[in-house]
Design an enzyme around this catalytic site. Structure first.
Site, mmCIF file in Angstrom:
data_model
loop_
_atom_site.group_PDB
_atom_site.id
_atom_site.type_symbol
_atom_site.label_atom_id
_atom_site.label_comp_id
_atom_site.label_asym_id
_atom_site.label_seq_id
_atom_site.Cartn_x
_atom_site.Cartn_y
_atom_site.Cartn_z
ATOM 1 N N TYR A 55 0.854 -1.199 0.000
ATOM 2 C CA TYR A 55 0.000 0.000 0.000
ATOM 3 C C TYR A 55 0.881 1.237 0.000
ATOM 4 O O TYR A 55 1.732 1.390 0.878
ATOM 5 C CB TYR A 55 -0.886 0.029 1.249
ATOM 6 C CG TYR A 55 -2.342 -0.124 0.895
ATOM 7 C CD1 TYR A 55 -2.989 0.856 0.141
ATOM 8 C CD2 TYR A 55 -3.071 -1.237 1.280
ATOM 9 C CE1 TYR A 55 -4.320 0.715 -0.219
ATOM 10 C CE2 TYR A 55 -4.407 -1.395 0.929
ATOM 11 C CZ TYR A 55 -5.025 -0.407 0.174
ATOM 12 O OH TYR A 55 -6.329 -0.543 -0.191
ATOM 13 N N ARG B 135 -1.233 -2.326 -18.798
ATOM 14 C CA ARG B 135 -2.523 -1.630 -18.864
ATOM 15 C C ARG B 135 -2.575 -0.554 -17.778
ATOM 16 O O ARG B 135 -2.500 -0.862 -16.593
ATOM 17 C CB ARG B 135 -3.635 -2.661 -18.667
ATOM 18 C CG ARG B 135 -5.037 -2.184 -18.881
ATOM 19 C CD ARG B 135 -5.923 -3.366 -19.194
ATOM 20 N NE ARG B 135 -5.481 -3.961 -20.444
ATOM 21 C CZ ARG B 135 -5.814 -3.498 -21.655
ATOM 22 N NH1 ARG B 135 -6.649 -2.495 -21.781
ATOM 23 N NH2 ARG B 135 -5.339 -4.052 -22.746
ATOM 24 N N GLU C 252 -0.387 4.745 -0.614
ATOM 25 C CA GLU C 252 -1.201 5.953 -0.820
ATOM 26 C C GLU C 252 -0.349 7.192 -0.598
ATOM 27 O O GLU C 252 0.409 7.272 0.367
ATOM 28 C CB GLU C 252 -2.393 5.954 0.147
ATOM 29 C CG GLU C 252 -3.480 4.992 -0.306
ATOM 30 C CD GLU C 252 -4.473 4.683 0.792
ATOM 31 O OE1 GLU C 252 -4.023 4.420 1.919
ATOM 32 O OE2 GLU C 252 -5.679 4.703 0.511
ATOM 33 N N LYS D 67 -1.187 1.018 -25.035
ATOM 34 C CA LYS D 67 -1.494 0.998 -26.473
ATOM 35 C C LYS D 67 -0.178 1.063 -27.250
ATOM 36 O O LYS D 67 0.642 0.165 -27.087
ATOM 37 C CB LYS D 67 -2.486 2.111 -26.799
ATOM 38 C CG LYS D 67 -3.838 1.891 -26.086
ATOM 39 C CD LYS D 67 -4.893 2.927 -26.398
ATOM 40 C CE LYS D 67 -6.155 2.679 -25.584
ATOM 41 N NZ LYS D 67 -7.165 3.742 -25.765
ATOM 42 N N ASP E 217 -5.522 14.376 -25.234
ATOM 43 C CA ASP E 217 -5.660 12.982 -24.826
ATOM 44 C C ASP E 217 -4.948 12.159 -25.899
ATOM 45 O O ASP E 217 -5.500 11.902 -26.969
ATOM 46 C CB ASP E 217 -7.138 12.602 -24.722
ATOM 47 C CG ASP E 217 -7.333 11.136 -24.350
ATOM 48 O OD1 ASP E 217 -6.329 10.385 -24.310
ATOM 49 O OD2 ASP E 217 -8.489 10.741 -24.103
ATOM 50 N N THR F 35 -2.833 6.525 -22.138
ATOM 51 C CA THR F 35 -2.743 5.155 -21.653
ATOM 52 C C THR F 35 -1.293 4.711 -21.823
ATOM 53 O O THR F 35 -0.550 5.292 -22.601
ATOM 54 C CB THR F 35 -3.612 4.193 -22.487
ATOM 55 O OG1 THR F 35 -3.143 4.226 -23.840
ATOM 56 C CG2 THR F 35 -5.075 4.569 -22.442
HETATM 57 C C1 LIG Z 1 -8.279 4.059 -24.935
HETATM 58 C C2 LIG Z 1 -8.622 5.475 -24.704
HETATM 59 C C3 LIG Z 1 -9.008 5.932 -23.438
HETATM 60 C C4 LIG Z 1 -9.343 5.006 -22.280
HETATM 61 O O1 LIG Z 1 -8.333 4.234 -21.823
HETATM 62 P P1 LIG Z 1 -8.671 3.008 -20.817
HETATM 63 O O2 LIG Z 1 -7.305 2.596 -20.345
HETATM 64 O O3 LIG Z 1 -9.378 1.983 -21.631
HETATM 65 O O4 LIG Z 1 -9.511 3.544 -19.716
HETATM 66 C C5 LIG Z 1 -9.210 7.294 -23.265
HETATM 67 N N1 LIG Z 1 -9.050 8.162 -24.282
HETATM 68 C C6 LIG Z 1 -8.721 7.758 -25.528
HETATM 69 C C7 LIG Z 1 -8.570 8.761 -26.612
HETATM 70 C C8 LIG Z 1 -8.495 6.404 -25.776
HETATM 71 O O5 LIG Z 1 -8.176 6.013 -27.011
#
Ligand SMILES: *Cc1c(COP(=O)(O)O)cnc(C)c1O
Length: 423
Positions: free
Chosen positions: A54, A237, A56, A231, A201, A228
């Site tokens: 933990y 993840r 936090e 990807k 994003d 993320t």
């Molecule tokens: C995949 C994605 C997310 C979400 O990611 P998670 O790890 O699945 O929660 C948010 N924004 C965009 C643009 C994405 O492609």
């Protein structure tokens, strides 16, 4: 093939699902643009002792003792993240991209405030205020779109008008189904005019930005990036938020992540993020990122030769969107199913201003990060695209599909999923 020695002895049911998934990943071509193969080093960290702890709080400021090694490890993760994305501050604790976005919204806005983001059918993401999400009940989301869906050009004039009319707190640039570069300087100029924060994003293109083959929004003055790590960056993840230079924003982001919306950070995943960032800082990651784009371009050429309409007219990044219903009379759902039958995994997708339904849309979306990780280059990308079109044109021809299936298996055997990327 992993051993899973202890699971095998102790839990046969779960062992069978692991073996099944390994085999599925081995003998199929993964073209879902948000998926990838993590190295065994990254997976080792995911399975490490840090899952026991933990932590936090943040390095040096924790709520529990025993943080000697977690502090060292998280600090390394933060330093590597800052270097990769040219950021002054980084928060590596978000559990995923969605969690990163929610924390970012709460850090920069009050309930009722407005976000100006990409229209969802034009490539925006669920977490950018889809009506079914919790966040949509808290904040107000307004949309900009493409001016021309066949070139992908954003309607910056409309974006500016929307910004002046709605006075958003955040102008959000980013997408999960859009294949062109954005004009970040334009976004920044409009945001400055109305006093909005600029957030990118970059969930899909993290690897391309880290590898230097896509523009970094921070070079155009953006305030914050959410992302993320699983990807195109090829890590575990998880999510992350980086801040270009503003200390006040960084403090707000840290508070919003913890205690704002999360409890104990997943230290094993943070360790795996650090390992993945180390891989992405290795010189060969740049070559990987370049190859992702070259492979997508090679697939674009084949689809164009066969006169299949591509949204945005093609691609600058790792993904393509094809209007298979408009061009070949095969719906997105039919295409997803029949390609799955021959061992090619991708997803159906709405096209801009979709004339059909979300459940059975006109398009498919596919991308090259995972196949590129297997070592495939333009030649294989071209063959794969040819196989895809052959499949779509022979969707009811079982004999032809069996031949294609064999060709896919042969390709997979020639390009096994690698165990490591740094040697
Ligand atoms: C995949 C994605 C997310 C979400 O990611 P998670 O790890 O699945 O929660 C948010 N924004 C965009 C643009 C994405 O492609």
């Amino acid at each position: 093939m992993s051993e899973y020695k202890y699971i095998k002895d102790q839990d046969e049911e779960i062992y069978q699902t692991l073996v099944g998934e390994e085999e599925r990943e081995r003998v199929g071509i993964e073209l879902i643009p948000s998926e990838n193969y993590a190295s065994l080093a990254v997976r080792e960290a995911c399975g490490s002792v840090f899952t026991n702890k933990y932590s936090e709080g943040y390095p040096g400021r924790r709520y529990y003792g025993g943080q000697e090694f977690t502090d060292q490890m998280e600090t390394i993760a933060i330093e590597r993240a800052k270097k990769l994305f040219k950021a002054e501050y980084a928060n590596v604790q978000p559990l995923g991209g969605a969690a990163a976005n929610v924390a970012m919204y709460f850090a920069l806005m009050e309930p009722g405030d407005t976000v100006l983001g990409m229209d969802l059918s034009h490539g925006g993401h669920l977490t950018h205020g889809h009506p079914t999400t919790a966040i949509n009940k808290v904040f107000n989301f307004v949309r900009y779109k493409m001016k021309d869906v066949d070139t992908g050009e954003i309607d910056y004039e409309h974006l500016r008008e929307m910004a002046i009319e709605h006075k958003p707190k955040i102008i959000l640039a980013g997408f999960s189904a859009y294949s062109r570069e954005l004009d970040y300087a334009k976004f920044k100029e409009i945001a400055d005019e109305v006093g909005a924060y600029t957030v990118a994003d970059i969930a899909h293109i993290t690897g391309l930005i880290a590898g230097g083959v896509a523009k970094n929004p921070f070079d155009y003055g953006f305030d914050v990036m959410t992302m993320t790590t699983h990807k195109s960056l090829r890590g575990p993840r998880g999510g992350m938020i980086v801040i270009r230079e503003d200390e006040e924003i960084a403090k707000k982001i840290n508070k919003a992540v913890f205690p704002g919306m999360q409890g104990g950070p997943h230290m094993h995943i943070i360790a795996a993020k650090a390992v993945a960032f180390g891989e992405a800082l290795h010189p060969n990651f740049k070559l990987y990122a370049e190859q992702i784009v070259k492979n997508a371009k090679a697939m674009e050429v084949v689809f164009k030769d066969h006169e299949v309409r591509l949204l945005c007219g093609g691609t600058d990044n790792h993904l393509l969107l094809a209007d298979v219903y408009g061009s070949l009379g095969v719906t997105g759902q039919e295409a997803e199913t029949v390609l799955d039958e021959v061992g090619i995994t991708l997803n159906k997708n709405m096209i801009a201003d979709e004339p059909r339904s979300a459940l059975d849309p006109s398009g498919i979306r596919f991308g090259t990060p995972a196949m590129t990780t297997r070592g495939m280059k333009e030649e294989e990308a071209t063959s794969l695209a040819e196989l895809m079109i052959r499949t779509l044109k022979n969707k009811d021809n079982e004999a032809e599909k069996e031949k294609i299936r064999q060709a896919v298996v042969a390709l997979c055997e020639k390009f096994p999923v690698p165990e490591t990327f740094v040697d």
